[in-house]
Design a protein around this motif. Sequence first.
Motif, PDB file in Angstrom:
ATOM      1  N   GLN A 319     -36.601 -20.406  17.093  1.00 31.68           N
ATOM      2  CA  GLN A 319     -37.072 -21.508  17.956  1.00 31.68           C
ATOM      3  C   GLN A 319     -35.957 -21.972  18.884  1.00 31.68           C
ATOM      4  O   GLN A 319     -36.192 -22.238  20.061  1.00 31.68           O
ATOM      5  N   GLN A 320     -34.756 -22.024  18.369  1.00 29.11           N
ATOM      6  CA  GLN A 320     -33.631 -22.462  19.206  1.00 29.11           C
ATOM      7  C   GLN A 320     -33.329 -21.433  20.289  1.00 29.11           C
ATOM      8  O   GLN A 320     -33.101 -21.790  21.442  1.00 29.11           O
ATOM      9  N   VAL A 321     -33.344 -20.138  19.913  1.00 31.23           N
ATOM     10  CA  VAL A 321     -33.034 -19.103  20.895  1.00 31.23           C
ATOM     11  C   VAL A 321     -34.118 -19.028  21.954  1.00 31.23           C
ATOM     12  O   VAL A 321     -33.847 -18.956  23.161  1.00 31.23           O
ATOM     13  N   VAL A 322     -35.371 -19.053  21.540  1.00 32.04           N
ATOM     14  CA  VAL A 322     -36.467 -18.960  22.490  1.00 32.04           C
ATOM     15  C   VAL A 322     -36.525 -20.203  23.377  1.00 32.04           C
ATOM     16  O   VAL A 322     -36.818 -20.134  24.568  1.00 32.04           O
ATOM     17  N   GLY A 323     -36.241 -21.355  22.807  1.00 33.28           N
ATOM     18  CA  GLY A 323     -36.311 -22.586  23.600  1.00 33.28           C
ATOM     19  C   GLY A 323     -35.256 -22.643  24.689  1.00 33.28           C
ATOM     20  O   GLY A 323     -35.454 -23.267  25.731  1.00 33.28           O
ATOM     21  N   GLU A 324     -34.144 -22.002  24.514  1.00 36.47           N
ATOM     22  CA  GLU A 324     -33.076 -22.007  25.518  1.00 36.47           C
ATOM     23  C   GLU A 324     -33.193 -20.832  26.483  1.00 36.47           C
ATOM     24  O   GLU A 324     -32.393 -20.737  27.417  1.00 36.47           O
ATOM     25  N   SER A 325     -34.140 -19.922  26.270  1.00 32.27           N
ATOM     26  CA  SER A 325     -34.286 -18.759  27.143  1.00 32.27           C
ATOM     27  C   SER A 325     -35.296 -19.051  28.242  1.00 32.27           C
ATOM     28  O   SER A 325     -36.207 -19.856  28.068  1.00 32.27           O
ATOM     29  N   ASN A 326     -35.097 -18.395  29.413  1.00 28.78           N
ATOM     30  CA  ASN A 326     -36.062 -18.532  30.511  1.00 28.78           C
ATOM     31  C   ASN A 326     -37.145 -17.448  30.471  1.00 28.78           C
ATOM     32  O   ASN A 326     -37.883 -17.271  31.416  1.00 28.78           O
ATOM     33  N   LYS A 327     -37.208 -16.726  29.383  1.00 31.34           N
ATOM     34  CA  LYS A 327     -38.261 -15.730  29.179  1.00 31.34           C
ATOM     35  C   LYS A 327     -39.352 -16.346  28.313  1.00 31.34           C
ATOM     36  O   LYS A 327     -39.091 -17.211  27.482  1.00 31.34           O
ATOM     37  N   VAL A 328     -40.549 -15.867  28.519  1.00 33.54           N
ATOM     38  CA  VAL A 328     -41.718 -16.357  27.764  1.00 33.54           C
ATOM     39  C   VAL A 328     -42.238 -15.225  26.889  1.00 33.54           C
ATOM     40  O   VAL A 328     -42.477 -14.108  27.383  1.00 33.54           O
ATOM     41  N   ILE A 329     -42.395 -15.515  25.651  1.00 34.21           N
ATOM     42  CA  ILE A 329     -42.928 -14.525  24.706  1.00 34.21           C
ATOM     43  C   ILE A 329     -44.333 -14.971  24.299  1.00 34.21           C
ATOM     44  O   ILE A 329     -44.516 -16.097  23.823  1.00 34.21           O
ATOM     45  N   ASP A 330     -45.269 -14.117  24.559  1.00 31.08           N
ATOM     46  CA  ASP A 330     -46.679 -14.447  24.279  1.00 31.08           C
ATOM     47  C   ASP A 330     -47.075 -13.811  22.945  1.00 31.08           C
ATOM     48  O   ASP A 330     -47.097 -12.583  22.798  1.00 31.08           O
ATOM     49  N   PHE A 331     -47.360 -14.661  21.981  1.00 32.54           N
ATOM     50  CA  PHE A 331     -47.810 -14.196  20.675  1.00 32.54           C
ATOM     51  C   PHE A 331     -49.338 -14.263  20.521  1.00 32.54           C
ATOM     52  O   PHE A 331     -49.842 -14.033  19.434  1.00 32.54           O
ATOM     53  N   SER A 332     -50.007 -14.651  21.621  1.00 36.45           N
ATOM     54  CA  SER A 332     -51.469 -14.851  21.498  1.00 36.45           C
ATOM     55  C   SER A 332     -52.275 -13.651  21.958  1.00 36.45           C
ATOM     56  O   SER A 332     -53.496 -13.732  22.034  1.00 36.45           O
ATOM     57  N   GLY A 333     -51.628 -12.619  22.363  1.00 37.14           N
ATOM     58  CA  GLY A 333     -52.370 -11.468  22.854  1.00 37.14           C
ATOM     59  C   GLY A 333     -53.035 -11.701  24.192  1.00 37.14           C
ATOM     60  O   GLY A 333     -54.097 -11.154  24.477  1.00 37.14           O
ATOM     61  N   GLY A 334     -52.448 -12.515  25.040  1.00 38.38           N
ATOM     62  CA  GLY A 334     -52.989 -12.778  26.363  1.00 38.38           C
ATOM     63  C   GLY A 334     -54.036 -13.844  26.407  1.00 38.38           C
ATOM     64  O   GLY A 334     -54.699 -13.997  27.431  1.00 38.38           O
ATOM     65  N   LYS A 335     -54.236 -14.573  25.352  1.00 35.45           N
ATOM     66  CA  LYS A 335     -55.267 -15.614  25.348  1.00 35.45           C
ATOM     67  C   LYS A 335     -54.764 -16.913  25.967  1.00 35.45           C
ATOM     68  O   LYS A 335     -55.589 -17.726  26.382  1.00 35.45           O
TER      69      LYS A 335
END
Length: 370
Positions: A319-335
């Motif tokens: 959560q800390q690494v993702v929150g500080e990154s400007n990349k978006v990771i989609d875990f919803s399968g495009g929903k």
Amino acid sequence: MAWNEPGSGKRDPWRDGGGSGGGGGTPPDLDAFFRRIRDFFSRLTGGGSGGGGFGIAILGVLIAWTLFDSWALIDARQHGAVLRFGEYSRPMMPGLNLKWPRPIESVEKVDATIRSISDQVRMLTRDENIVQAEFNVQYEVADARRYLFNVDRPDETLKQAAESAVREVIGSSNLNSIMPDQVVEVEGEPVPANPSAELASQVKRILQQTLDRYETGLEVTELNFQNVRPPQEVKDAFDDAISAREDRQRSSNLADADAKRLVPEARGEAARILAEAAGYKAERVAKAQGDADRFRLIADEYRAAPEVTRRRLYIETLQQVVGESNKVIDFSGGKNVFYLPAPGAASSPQPVPDPVPSVMAPTPSNKGGR
């Protein structure tokens, strides 16, 4: 009682013997009285009618001389000294005074007003520099007897004694200490010095001691240096030396001003750095202590539940690494639809999707490890 009382008749005081009491009497014979006086003076002068008249004239002159020469008037600005047959007898105060006529006693009057002499001398200072000093002495007669009889030409004596005192004081001083353009520090501030006043005080003291030792009867009231400077022959070189000294003083003043400005700034900067260092030290120590305490708490929880603790640490780290990154990771399968902010544009924070345990990569198995 009155000479002419009612019932007593006419009475004449010159014929009735003075009229004291009643009765007559013989009037005083004035002619006989003056005749006796003339005969007395005639006998004193050797007799004879012509000699008697000359003697009376001489005696009258002597009496007049005695009456008029027995007084002496002393002005308020004078001192008087009475001489009896040429020898000092007593002082005479201002005003009208009685004395014996001359040649028994005579009066010497001395002017008691303030007198003044000025002179200039050339001399060497202690550091072998030649200077020319112009001075003025004001003095008065304090004792008429000493002034008249103890010293021959006391005014000239004072002039020579003043020159000797000036030579003694300046000859024992350095040039820098007697020139009128010196600058000294008073309470840390440079102010113009006044060496002439100090020199004049020393010369006046020495001069008065000399006058008292010779018993001149003179008292110095004021002594001033009108000018202390080098002779005209070396004036150009001396002006160059003064100019160099002034340049040195000016540079020193500028350096002092810079020091007074820079030193407080440097001290303030040093204090600020020390305060920041102390704050940083306190912060790092507190953070280190907090991290150590947190690590001990996590270690205790890990011993109690290793699997749960390991998973919680993984999730928090991700959560800390993702929150500080400007990349978006989609875990919803495009929903889900994500709004990506443009670089440098203000935007509202994007929500971070809840991690789905089914799609997470499994953590390495390290059972029993830390």
